[in-house]
Design a protein around this motif. Structure first.
Motif, PDB file in Angstrom:
ATOM      1  N   GLU A 145      -9.399   2.200  10.015  1.00 29.34           N
ATOM      2  CA  GLU A 145     -10.142   1.230   9.199  1.00 29.34           C
ATOM      3  C   GLU A 145     -10.588   1.873   7.882  1.00 29.34           C
ATOM      4  OE1 GLU A 145     -13.141  -0.089  11.966  1.00 29.34           O
ATOM      5  OE2 GLU A 145     -11.673  -1.257  13.122  1.00 29.34           O
ATOM      6  N   LYS A 146     -10.986   3.157   7.933  1.00 26.48           N
ATOM      7  CA  LYS A 146     -11.371   3.863   6.705  1.00 26.48           C
ATOM      8  C   LYS A 146     -10.194   4.012   5.744  1.00 26.48           C
ATOM      9  CE  LYS A 146     -13.894   7.572   6.682  1.00 26.48           C
ATOM     10  NZ  LYS A 146     -14.499   8.879   7.025  1.00 26.48           N
ATOM     11  N   LEU A 147      -8.981   4.051   6.289  1.00 28.85           N
ATOM     12  CA  LEU A 147      -7.792   4.114   5.430  1.00 28.85           C
ATOM     13  C   LEU A 147      -7.588   2.807   4.661  1.00 28.85           C
ATOM     14  CD1 LEU A 147      -5.143   5.737   7.811  1.00 28.85           C
ATOM     15  CD2 LEU A 147      -6.302   6.838   5.888  1.00 28.85           C
ATOM     16  N   GLY A 148      -8.122   1.716   5.202  1.00 28.54           N
ATOM     17  CA  GLY A 148      -7.933   0.416   4.559  1.00 28.54           C
ATOM     18  C   GLY A 148      -7.059  -0.536   5.361  1.00 28.54           C
ATOM     19  N   ALA A 149      -6.746  -0.182   6.596  1.00 27.87           N
ATOM     20  CA  ALA A 149      -5.921  -1.048   7.441  1.00 27.87           C
ATOM     21  C   ALA A 149      -6.754  -2.212   7.983  1.00 27.87           C
ATOM     22  CB  ALA A 149      -5.327  -0.253   8.590  1.00 27.87           C
ATOM     23  N   GLY A 173      -2.683  -3.162  10.255  1.00 25.44           N
ATOM     24  CA  GLY A 173      -1.611  -3.130   9.292  1.00 25.44           C
ATOM     25  C   GLY A 173      -2.095  -2.976   7.861  1.00 25.44           C
ATOM     26  N   ILE A 174      -1.197  -2.432   7.044  1.00 28.39           N
ATOM     27  CA  ILE A 174      -1.375  -2.376   5.589  1.00 28.39           C
ATOM     28  C   ILE A 174      -0.098  -2.931   4.983  1.00 28.39           C
ATOM     29  CG2 ILE A 174      -1.699  -0.906   3.555  1.00 28.39           C
ATOM     30  CD1 ILE A 174      -3.121   1.134   5.354  1.00 28.39           C
ATOM     31  N   LEU A 175      -0.242  -3.887   4.078  1.00 29.76           N
ATOM     32  CA  LEU A 175       0.909  -4.490   3.411  1.00 29.76           C
ATOM     33  C   LEU A 175       1.193  -3.767   2.095  1.00 29.76           C
ATOM     34  CD1 LEU A 175      -0.028  -8.262   3.847  1.00 29.76           C
ATOM     35  CD2 LEU A 175       1.425  -6.840   5.329  1.00 29.76           C
ATOM     36  N   LYS A 176       2.442  -3.824   1.671  1.00 27.96           N
ATOM     37  CA  LYS A 176       2.837  -3.187   0.410  1.00 27.96           C
ATOM     38  C   LYS A 176       1.979  -3.702  -0.758  1.00 27.96           C
ATOM     39  CE  LYS A 176       6.923  -2.068  -2.310  1.00 27.96           C
ATOM     40  NZ  LYS A 176       8.385  -2.227  -2.398  1.00 27.96           N
ATOM     41  N   ALA A 177       1.655  -4.991  -0.748  1.00 28.50           N
ATOM     42  CA  ALA A 177       0.830  -5.569  -1.817  1.00 28.50           C
ATOM     43  C   ALA A 177      -0.586  -4.987  -1.817  1.00 28.50           C
ATOM     44  CB  ALA A 177       0.768  -7.092  -1.667  1.00 28.50           C
ATOM     45  N   GLU A 178      -1.038  -4.480  -0.664  1.00 22.28           N
ATOM     46  CA  GLU A 178      -2.377  -3.890  -0.558  1.00 22.28           C
ATOM     47  C   GLU A 178      -2.392  -2.406  -0.915  1.00 22.28           C
ATOM     48  OE1 GLU A 178      -3.725  -6.825   3.129  1.00 22.28           O
ATOM     49  OE2 GLU A 178      -2.854  -4.860   3.566  1.00 22.28           O
ATOM     50  N   TRP A 179      -1.210  -1.793  -0.964  1.00 22.33           N
ATOM     51  CA  TRP A 179      -1.118  -0.351  -1.162  1.00 22.33           C
ATOM     52  C   TRP A 179      -1.786   0.142  -2.447  1.00 22.33           C
ATOM     53  CZ3 TRP A 179      -1.465   4.180   0.425  1.00 22.33           C
ATOM     54  CH2 TRP A 179      -0.960   5.282  -0.263  1.00 22.33           C
ATOM     55  N   PRO A 180      -1.614  -0.498  -3.606  1.00 19.17           N
ATOM     56  CA  PRO A 180      -2.266   0.043  -4.803  1.00 19.17           C
ATOM     57  C   PRO A 180      -3.786   0.202  -4.650  1.00 19.17           C
ATOM     58  CG  PRO A 180      -0.615  -1.558  -5.437  1.00 19.17           C
ATOM     59  CD  PRO A 180      -0.735  -1.637  -3.936  1.00 19.17           C
ATOM     60  N   GLU A 181      -4.447  -0.770  -4.054  1.00 21.89           N
ATOM     61  CA  GLU A 181      -5.902  -0.672  -3.858  1.00 21.89           C
ATOM     62  C   GLU A 181      -6.233   0.387  -2.806  1.00 21.89           C
ATOM     63  OE1 GLU A 181      -9.678  -3.423  -2.437  1.00 21.89           O
ATOM     64  OE2 GLU A 181      -7.817  -4.405  -3.035  1.00 21.89           O
ATOM     65  N   GLU A 184      -5.736   3.859  -4.364  1.00 20.83           N
ATOM     66  CA  GLU A 184      -6.832   4.222  -5.278  1.00 20.83           C
ATOM     67  C   GLU A 184      -8.049   4.716  -4.506  1.00 20.83           C
ATOM     68  OE1 GLU A 184      -9.605   1.940  -8.551  1.00 20.83           O
ATOM     69  OE2 GLU A 184      -7.523   1.280  -8.334  1.00 20.83           O
ATOM     70  N   LYS A 185      -8.399   4.017  -3.429  1.00 22.11           N
ATOM     71  CA  LYS A 185      -9.557   4.417  -2.618  1.00 22.11           C
ATOM     72  C   LYS A 185      -9.312   5.759  -1.929  1.00 22.11           C
ATOM     73  CE  LYS A 185     -11.370  -0.191  -1.779  1.00 22.11           C
ATOM     74  NZ  LYS A 185     -11.534  -1.286  -0.831  1.00 22.11           N
ATOM     75  N   LEU A 186      -8.094   5.949  -1.426  1.00 22.04           N
ATOM     76  CA  LEU A 186      -7.793   7.214  -0.738  1.00 22.04           C
ATOM     77  C   LEU A 186      -7.764   8.386  -1.715  1.00 22.04           C
ATOM     78  CD1 LEU A 186      -5.091   6.118   1.857  1.00 22.04           C
ATOM     79  CD2 LEU A 186      -7.463   6.793   2.289  1.00 22.04           C
ATOM     80  N   LEU A 187      -7.234   8.171  -2.899  1.00 21.06           N
ATOM     81  CA  LEU A 187      -7.214   9.236  -3.904  1.00 21.06           C
ATOM     82  C   LEU A 187      -8.641   9.657  -4.270  1.00 21.06           C
ATOM     83  CD1 LEU A 187      -4.261   8.205  -6.231  1.00 21.06           C
ATOM     84  CD2 LEU A 187      -4.416  10.276  -4.813  1.00 21.06           C
ATOM     85  N   ALA A 188      -9.553   8.715  -4.281  1.00 23.09           N
ATOM     86  CA  ALA A 188     -10.948   9.046  -4.580  1.00 23.09           C
ATOM     87  C   ALA A 188     -11.550   9.918  -3.469  1.00 23.09           C
ATOM     88  CB  ALA A 188     -11.769   7.764  -4.739  1.00 23.09           C
ATOM     89  N   VAL A 189     -11.058   9.755  -2.244  1.00 19.78           N
ATOM     90  CA  VAL A 189     -11.569  10.513  -1.113  1.00 19.78           C
ATOM     91  C   VAL A 189     -10.936  11.914  -1.044  1.00 19.78           C
ATOM     92  CG1 VAL A 189     -11.619  10.643   1.425  1.00 19.78           C
ATOM     93  CG2 VAL A 189     -12.083   8.470   0.270  1.00 19.78           C
ATOM     94  N   ILE A 190      -9.620  11.979  -1.226  1.00 14.88           N
ATOM     95  CA  ILE A 190      -8.937  13.267  -1.041  1.00 14.88           C
ATOM     96  C   ILE A 190      -8.902  14.104  -2.322  1.00 14.88           C
ATOM     97  CG2 ILE A 190      -7.528  12.382   0.842  1.00 14.88           C
ATOM     98  CD1 ILE A 190      -5.123  12.342  -1.026  1.00 14.88           C
ATOM     99  N   GLY A 191      -9.234  13.468  -3.450  1.00 13.75           N
ATOM    100  CA  GLY A 191      -9.299  14.205  -4.713  1.00 13.75           C
ATOM    101  C   GLY A 191      -7.980  14.333  -5.323  1.00 13.75           C
TER     102      GLY A 191
END
Length: 191
Positions: A145-149, A173-181, A184-191
């Motif tokens: 869920e924290k990943l955005g699924a 699930g995560i859809l391709k259309a949801e991947w950009p958002e 962005e959130k994951l990049l903020a977490v992992i740096g």
């Protein structure tokens, strides 16, 4: 099918096979490491059979198994896999993930999943990534869920466990259309 190493400054995912799986023997024997999985990795023989199944799936083009290397501690940490790959439908599952207790809660899993999601959506150009988790496994459910699924439903009495229990399986699930958002959130977490 040639799969490159997936890596960033934190983790390296390489193809898991019968030439490298022995790096995981001590981790696989940690008590209850995969308690919520119907698989068994508790002995060297069981781990080898588990890897053989993954390798067979790789040659049938429906799984891609990885061995996980923690670049900070310079140690092998566990295993993860793309599975149930439907090349036609452009849908795959990320799962069969286990990392030693000493590698949990330190950001390694988030980095692993980011690399796998990025490769699935941006290189393989898949439309959907799914995760299936035992409904009792709150730790894994929260991590996904924290990943955005998104929780899409629960398959009742779906899997027979080693102890005879029939588990309910939560489908995320995560859809391709949801991947950009999500990215962005994951990049903020992992740096």
């Amino acid at each position: 099918m040639t799969i490159p190493n997936l890596e960033n400054n934190r983790v390296k995912l390489s193809l898991l096979d019968l030439s490298n799986y022995t790096h995981l023997e001590s981790i696989a024997q940690q008590k209850d490491l995969i308690y919520y999985s119907p698989s068994d990795i508790s002995t060297p023989e069981a781990l080898k059979a588990y890897v053989q199944t993954a390798v067979d799936g790789y040659y049938h083009k429906n799984t891609i198994p990885f061995i996980v290397f923690d670049k900070i501690s310079k140690n092998y940490a566990g295993s993860t896999r793309y599975g149930l790959i439907s090349w036609k439908d452009k849908v795959l599952h990320i799962g069969w993930t286990w990392i030693g207790y000493e590698f949990q809660g330190i950001g390694l899993n988030t980095n692993m999943k980011f690399l796998m999601l990025q490769y699935a959506f941006e290189t393989l150009e898949f439309e959907k990534v799914e995760f299936r988790i035992d409904d009792r496994n709150q730790k894994s459910r929260k991590a996904v869920e924290k990943l955005g699924a998104t929780l899409e439903g629960v398959l009742r009495s779906d899997k027979l466990m080693k102890d005879g229990y029939r588990r309910n399986t939560c489908c995320y699930g995560i859809l391709k259309a949801e991947w950009p958002e999500v990215k962005e959130k994951l990049l903020a977490v992992i740096g």
